[in-house]
Design a protein around this motif. Sequence first.
Motif, PDB file in Angstrom:
ATOM      1  N   VAL A  44      85.828 -16.854 105.988  1.00  0.00           N
ATOM      2  CA  VAL A  44      84.885 -15.876 106.523  1.00  0.00           C
ATOM      3  C   VAL A  44      84.404 -16.316 107.908  1.00  0.00           C
ATOM      4  O   VAL A  44      84.485 -17.495 108.262  1.00  0.00           O
ATOM      5  CB  VAL A  44      83.672 -15.702 105.581  1.00  0.00           C
ATOM      6  CG1 VAL A  44      84.123 -15.186 104.235  1.00  0.00           C
ATOM      7  CG2 VAL A  44      82.906 -17.024 105.438  1.00  0.00           C
ATOM      8  N   LEU A  45      83.917 -15.347 108.655  1.00  0.00           N
ATOM      9  CA  LEU A  45      83.361 -15.653 109.969  1.00  0.00           C
ATOM     10  C   LEU A  45      82.119 -16.526 109.815  1.00  0.00           C
ATOM     11  O   LEU A  45      81.161 -16.154 109.141  1.00  0.00           O
ATOM     12  CB  LEU A  45      82.988 -14.367 110.713  1.00  0.00           C
ATOM     13  CG  LEU A  45      82.185 -14.577 112.012  1.00  0.00           C
ATOM     14  CD1 LEU A  45      83.012 -15.334 113.052  1.00  0.00           C
ATOM     15  CD2 LEU A  45      81.691 -13.242 112.568  1.00  0.00           C
ATOM     16  N   LYS A  46      82.167 -17.701 110.421  1.00  0.00           N
ATOM     17  CA  LYS A  46      80.983 -18.539 110.603  1.00  0.00           C
ATOM     18  C   LYS A  46      80.971 -18.965 112.059  1.00  0.00           C
ATOM     19  O   LYS A  46      82.033 -19.184 112.649  1.00  0.00           O
ATOM     20  CB  LYS A  46      81.035 -19.770 109.690  1.00  0.00           C
ATOM     21  CG  LYS A  46      80.906 -19.466 108.208  1.00  0.00           C
ATOM     22  CD  LYS A  46      80.902 -20.751 107.387  1.00  0.00           C
ATOM     23  CE  LYS A  46      80.765 -20.450 105.894  1.00  0.00           C
ATOM     24  NZ  LYS A  46      80.792 -21.711 105.085  1.00  0.00           N
ATOM     25  N   TRP A  47      79.803 -19.084 112.620  1.00  0.00           N
ATOM     26  CA  TRP A  47      79.748 -19.418 114.033  1.00  0.00           C
ATOM     27  C   TRP A  47      78.412 -20.071 114.373  1.00  0.00           C
ATOM     28  O   TRP A  47      77.451 -20.012 113.590  1.00  0.00           O
ATOM     29  CB  TRP A  47      79.959 -18.170 114.891  1.00  0.00           C
ATOM     30  CG  TRP A  47      78.988 -17.054 114.630  1.00  0.00           C
ATOM     31  CD1 TRP A  47      79.071 -16.120 113.637  1.00  0.00           C
ATOM     32  CD2 TRP A  47      77.793 -16.763 115.363  1.00  0.00           C
ATOM     33  NE1 TRP A  47      78.004 -15.258 113.703  1.00  0.00           N
ATOM     34  CE2 TRP A  47      77.205 -15.629 114.761  1.00  0.00           C
ATOM     35  CE3 TRP A  47      77.186 -17.334 116.473  1.00  0.00           C
ATOM     36  CZ2 TRP A  47      76.018 -15.061 115.234  1.00  0.00           C
ATOM     37  CZ3 TRP A  47      76.005 -16.780 116.950  1.00  0.00           C
ATOM     38  CH2 TRP A  47      75.441 -15.643 116.334  1.00  0.00           C
ATOM     39  N   GLY A  48      78.385 -20.723 115.501  1.00  0.00           N
ATOM     40  CA  GLY A  48      77.156 -21.364 115.947  1.00  0.00           C
ATOM     41  C   GLY A  48      77.206 -21.636 117.436  1.00  0.00           C
ATOM     42  O   GLY A  48      78.266 -21.563 118.065  1.00  0.00           O
ATOM     43  N   ASP A  49      76.047 -21.938 117.993  1.00  0.00           N
ATOM     44  CA  ASP A  49      75.946 -22.241 119.416  1.00  0.00           C
ATOM     45  C   ASP A  49      75.516 -23.689 119.614  1.00  0.00           C
ATOM     46  O   ASP A  49      74.955 -24.318 118.714  1.00  0.00           O
ATOM     47  CB  ASP A  49      74.940 -21.308 120.089  1.00  0.00           C
ATOM     48  CG  ASP A  49      73.524 -21.533 119.574  1.00  0.00           C
ATOM     49  OD1 ASP A  49      72.823 -22.428 120.101  1.00  0.00           O
ATOM     50  OD2 ASP A  49      73.113 -20.834 118.621  1.00  0.00           O
ATOM     51  N   GLU A  50      75.781 -24.210 120.776  1.00  0.00           N
ATOM     52  CA  GLU A  50      75.298 -25.525 121.197  1.00  0.00           C
ATOM     53  C   GLU A  50      74.565 -25.357 122.513  1.00  0.00           C
ATOM     54  O   GLU A  50      75.118 -24.824 123.467  1.00  0.00           O
ATOM     55  CB  GLU A  50      76.458 -26.509 121.376  1.00  0.00           C
ATOM     56  CG  GLU A  50      77.291 -26.749 120.132  1.00  0.00           C
ATOM     57  CD  GLU A  50      78.514 -27.596 120.417  1.00  0.00           C
ATOM     58  OE1 GLU A  50      78.540 -28.297 121.452  1.00  0.00           O
ATOM     59  OE2 GLU A  50      79.456 -27.562 119.600  1.00  0.00           O
ATOM     60  N   GLU A 103      71.057 -32.466 122.534  1.00  0.00           N
ATOM     61  CA  GLU A 103      71.780 -31.233 122.213  1.00  0.00           C
ATOM     62  C   GLU A 103      71.266 -30.671 120.900  1.00  0.00           C
ATOM     63  O   GLU A 103      71.123 -31.403 119.922  1.00  0.00           O
ATOM     64  CB  GLU A 103      73.277 -31.518 122.101  1.00  0.00           C
ATOM     65  CG  GLU A 103      74.110 -30.308 121.675  1.00  0.00           C
ATOM     66  CD  GLU A 103      75.554 -30.675 121.403  1.00  0.00           C
ATOM     67  OE1 GLU A 103      76.306 -30.842 122.381  1.00  0.00           O
ATOM     68  OE2 GLU A 103      75.922 -30.802 120.221  1.00  0.00           O
ATOM     69  N   GLY A 104      70.993 -29.375 120.873  1.00  0.00           N
ATOM     70  CA  GLY A 104      70.505 -28.716 119.665  1.00  0.00           C
ATOM     71  C   GLY A 104      71.435 -27.618 119.202  1.00  0.00           C
ATOM     72  O   GLY A 104      71.991 -26.870 120.013  1.00  0.00           O
ATOM     73  N   THR A 105      71.594 -27.511 117.882  1.00  0.00           N
ATOM     74  CA  THR A 105      72.409 -26.451 117.280  1.00  0.00           C
ATOM     75  C   THR A 105      71.650 -25.882 116.080  1.00  0.00           C
ATOM     76  O   THR A 105      70.690 -26.499 115.597  1.00  0.00           O
ATOM     77  CB  THR A 105      73.773 -26.984 116.793  1.00  0.00           C
ATOM     78  OG1 THR A 105      73.554 -27.851 115.665  1.00  0.00           O
ATOM     79  CG2 THR A 105      74.495 -27.747 117.880  1.00  0.00           C
ATOM     80  N   PRO A 106      72.070 -24.727 115.559  1.00  0.00           N
ATOM     81  CA  PRO A 106      71.477 -24.246 114.302  1.00  0.00           C
ATOM     82  C   PRO A 106      71.761 -25.238 113.175  1.00  0.00           C
ATOM     83  O   PRO A 106      72.795 -25.920 113.174  1.00  0.00           O
ATOM     84  CB  PRO A 106      72.194 -22.915 114.053  1.00  0.00           C
ATOM     85  CG  PRO A 106      72.845 -22.552 115.340  1.00  0.00           C
ATOM     86  CD  PRO A 106      73.104 -23.811 116.069  1.00  0.00           C
ATOM     87  N   GLY A 107      70.855 -25.320 112.212  1.00  0.00           N
ATOM     88  CA  GLY A 107      71.035 -26.236 111.093  1.00  0.00           C
ATOM     89  C   GLY A 107      72.217 -25.869 110.223  1.00  0.00           C
ATOM     90  O   GLY A 107      72.892 -26.735 109.674  1.00  0.00           O
ATOM     91  N   GLN A 108      72.477 -24.575 110.082  1.00  0.00           N
ATOM     92  CA  GLN A 108      73.634 -24.085 109.332  1.00  0.00           C
ATOM     93  C   GLN A 108      74.314 -23.017 110.183  1.00  0.00           C
ATOM     94  O   GLN A 108      73.658 -22.342 110.975  1.00  0.00           O
ATOM     95  CB  GLN A 108      73.214 -23.477 107.987  1.00  0.00           C
ATOM     96  CG  GLN A 108      72.622 -24.465 106.993  1.00  0.00           C
ATOM     97  CD  GLN A 108      71.157 -24.763 107.268  1.00  0.00           C
ATOM     98  OE1 GLN A 108      70.429 -23.891 107.730  1.00  0.00           O
ATOM     99  NE2 GLN A 108      70.733 -25.991 106.992  1.00  0.00           N
TER     100      GLN A 108
END
Length: 628
Positions: A44-50, A103-108
């Motif tokens: 499935v589509l999962k995505w995140g930013d940095e 650097e920060g990203t979403p936790g999940q």
Amino acid sequence: MGLLTQGSLLNWEETKKYADHVRKHGIIQFLNIYNKAKDRQNDVLKWGDEVEYMLVVMDHNNHKVRLLLNGSDVLHSLQEKGENTNPNHPTLWRPEYGSYMIEGTPGQPYGGTMSEFNTVEDNMGKRRREASSLLKENQTLCTITAFPRLGCPGFTFPEFDPKPVEEGVSTSLFIPDEAINEHPRFRAFNTHVNHRRGEKVVINVPIFKDKNTPCPFIETFPIDDGEAERAALPDHIYMDSAGFGSGNCCLQVTFQACNMTEARYLYDQLATICPIMMALSAASPFYRGYVSDNDCRWGVISASVDDRTREERGLEPLKHNKYRISKSRYDSIDSYLSSCGEKYNDIELTIDEEINKQLLEAGVDRLVAQHVAHLFIRDPLLVLEETIHQDDENESEHFENIQSTNWQTMRFKPPPPNSDIGWRVEFRPMDVQLTDFENSAYVVFVILLTRVILSYKLNFLIPLSKVDENMKVAQRRNAVLQGMFYFRKDIFNGCNAAVHTCASAQNGLDNDNEEYALMSIDTLFNGKEGVFHGLIPILNCYLENMEVDVETRCTILNYFKLIKKRASGELMTMAQWMREFVANHPEYKQDSVITDKINYDLIVKCDQIANGAARCPELLGDPVNRAK
């Protein structure tokens, strides 16, 4: 910066001895991953930013602003209060190159529902508030791409002097070792790049010629041993360390495809978008206290980690090295990966023929094989003693050693061993933006574009040589308004007529034999009758056919409005706005110099805008404030 593993780093001479070992076992590890995951389906589509951040301290009495060298302490506190206490914490924090960076990203990862787009800005806001809460009075967190006076005397707090001698880490005339993250990997990285190259890295950025800028502009370097004088070009800003590139901040997006074929398709399609988004996100016009003639960081970071020897750069006959290598290991992609992209692979690809043969004989698809064989012409830059001997069936650090130090505009990411993570693609060209609103807008745009590419089966492919030309144009001053970019004219190969009609809402497109043409950023994003449909109208068409709740739809349209107006020139890019701020500053002498006072006033204003204390309609328009 790539793979971060704890252990005992080998020095460069020892690292060189293990280069072939790392490559050999890296390929074995890749084959094990490939064979296990090549037929994997339906992820499935999962995505995140940095998002990368700089820590800054304001000296209001002396009107100075400096980079705060306590990133490790802030990072430790963030991790202890966050993921180390609660595995489901909404944010994750990681170290970055500079000791003033985090650097920060979403936790999940985010998922595939449209409502996820309505949470991105909130999560970015959480990150900014979490980190800011750990700072003292007069300290702040900034999302600026390049600190304007990085490398100028006294630019750090505490203040340290550079160590331009072999005993130092970076041997820079301008950047003290203390500005580099204390993690051994980051510090060894500097020395190993220089040792492999055989000399310090050389970065020359054209200076912006203002009314009173010396002509020619030629610098002298009092503590130079002659190397800088030989390397510095007239009418250019000279820099000499990885810190001038890796010490900048960027915005990146990673997403999971449903299978390998889809990942390869998206990798190719988005590669053509990279220079376009680079120009639109331009936010770094200043270097080492001067106004440059470029608006983006890409060329700076490319040169700052260029470990190619003189032989590999074609300056001397090949004697000690195997290959001529046309680009830095930080640059645009060198080959498309999908079958439809193959005919557009028109630039020479240097590959390790033995590795390519090994991969082909093992059943790896030809385009993937040459991609990996190209990555593996590089040496590992860092080797840990503890990871020399690995379980190739269940570990992948030798593969990642090479993979993660090829920093291209796009990254094709195979699944980690024994993981539920699928085939991923990373979109890497964007400068970070000043506010959470802007960063969210760019992230959401890229992810929505991937959905539209797949839904409408869009085709953005053009010869890769033209993408490289676009990369050069994208970095120039005011490219968003003045640059012309090669782009495919008919992007609807194979899509159904109903979609074509909905997306274009226009007739009379030029149907001559040329597949691509030069277009402006405005045309590419907003469309032009008889020339191009426009990416924003196509995305709007897609949204009209999706079930989207009202709040999410309003959020997305607010983001589109920013991008549309930046593309048309109605709103400024960050680079344009920074240039105008400096040009109108009472202390600016039209000499391309950014003084401490100019820098202070600029960063104070940036901080006020980012934290909602000051409006900036010429940069942002009038967005709805979603901070909570």
